[in-house]
Design a protein around this motif. Structure first.
Motif, PDB file in Angstrom:
ATOM      1  N   SER A 106      -3.665   3.124  -5.740  1.00 29.66           N
ATOM      2  CA  SER A 106      -2.408   3.092  -4.994  1.00 29.66           C
ATOM      3  C   SER A 106      -2.391   4.086  -3.846  1.00 29.66           C
ATOM      4  O   SER A 106      -1.883   3.791  -2.767  1.00 29.66           O
ATOM      5  CB  SER A 106      -1.224   3.392  -5.919  1.00 29.66           C
ATOM      6  N   SER A 125       2.638  -2.883  -7.325  1.00 27.11           N
ATOM      7  CA  SER A 125       3.154  -2.815  -5.949  1.00 27.11           C
ATOM      8  C   SER A 125       3.912  -4.080  -5.581  1.00 27.11           C
ATOM      9  O   SER A 125       4.943  -4.019  -4.910  1.00 27.11           O
ATOM     10  CB  SER A 125       2.020  -2.601  -4.946  1.00 27.11           C
ATOM     11  N   ILE A 130       5.120  -0.021  -3.443  1.00 27.88           N
ATOM     12  CA  ILE A 130       4.054   0.961  -3.610  1.00 27.88           C
ATOM     13  C   ILE A 130       4.606   2.266  -4.181  1.00 27.88           C
ATOM     14  O   ILE A 130       3.977   2.917  -5.005  1.00 27.88           O
ATOM     15  CB  ILE A 130       3.269   1.192  -2.297  1.00 27.88           C
TER      16      ILE A 130
END
Length: 171
Positions: A106, A125, A130
Motif C-alpha cells: 500500500s 483499497s 488507500i
C-alpha cells in the motif's frame, strides 16, 4: 475370455497416523531449511528459483516465511511441547506476514509486499480507499503482535505508565 466384472487394481498405502504426521512435519522443516538457505546462497540455480518465487509472492517480508514453515513443522509433532506449537502464535505470525505484506504494498508498491501484498492492498483499497486500507492493515499488524505475544492494550499502557519518566513541566 472370463465372464463378469474385471477386478480393479487396488494399491493400499497403510501408514500409521503418527508416521504421516512425522512425514508432514519433516517436509515443512525441509521447506523452511531450503527457503532459508536460498537467501544465503542464491547463486545456485535451485536456490535462485526458490528465492525468486518467495520474493515474487511476498516481497521484502519473504525472509519471515522460513520461520512460519518451521513452526508449521513443529505443529505436527505430538510429543514436542513448545510455545511455537500454539495455534495462537502460528495464526498471529500468518496474520502478521499478510498484513505487513499488504501494508508494504500500500505504501511502497508491489515490489515491497509481493503479489500477495499487492492483492491484499488492492482488495482493501478498492473497498475502503488507500487510506482506509493502510489503517486496516496497521491495525491488523498490531492485532497480530498482540496475538503472538498474548498481551493486551491495557498491559502495554500499564507498562508505559510504569516506566515513563516523571517530567515536571511547571518549572
Amino acid at each position: 475370455m472370463p465372464r463378469g466384472r474385471k477386478r480393479k487394481f487396488k494399491l493400499h498405502f497403510n501408514l500409521r497416523t503418527d508416521v504421516a504426521r512425522s512425514v508432514v512435519a519433516l517436509v515443512f522443516v525441509l521447506l523452511a531449511i531450503i527457503s532459508l538457505i536460498s537467501f544465503f546462497f542464491p547463486n545456485y540455480p535451485f536456490n535462485a528459483q526458490v528465492l525468486k518465487v518467495l520474493n515474487t509472492y511476498f516481497g521484502s517480508i519473504a525472509i519471515l516465511l522460513p520461520v512460519i514453515l518451521g513452526m508449521l513443522g513443529f505443529v505436527f509433532v505430538d510429543k514436542l511441547e513448545s510455545k511455537f506449537k500454539e495455534l495462537r502464535i502460528l495464526g498471529g505470525m500468518m496474520l502478521f506476514i499478510l498484513s505487513l505484506a499488504g501494508f508494504l504494498s500500500s505504501i511502497a508498491g508491489s515490489k515491497m509486499g509481493g503479489r500477495v501484498g499487492a492483492k491484499i492492498s488492492t482488495l482493501l483499497s478498492d473497498s475502503v480507499s488507500i487510506y482506509g486500507a493502510v489503517a486496516v492493515l496497521v491495525i491488523l499488524t498490531i492485532i497480530s503482535v498482540f496475538v503472538i505475544f498474548n498481551i493486551s492494550l491495557d498491559q502495554i499502557i500499564k507498562f508505559i505508565a510504569k516506566y515513563k519518566p516523571n517530567i515536571d513541566l511547571k518549572n
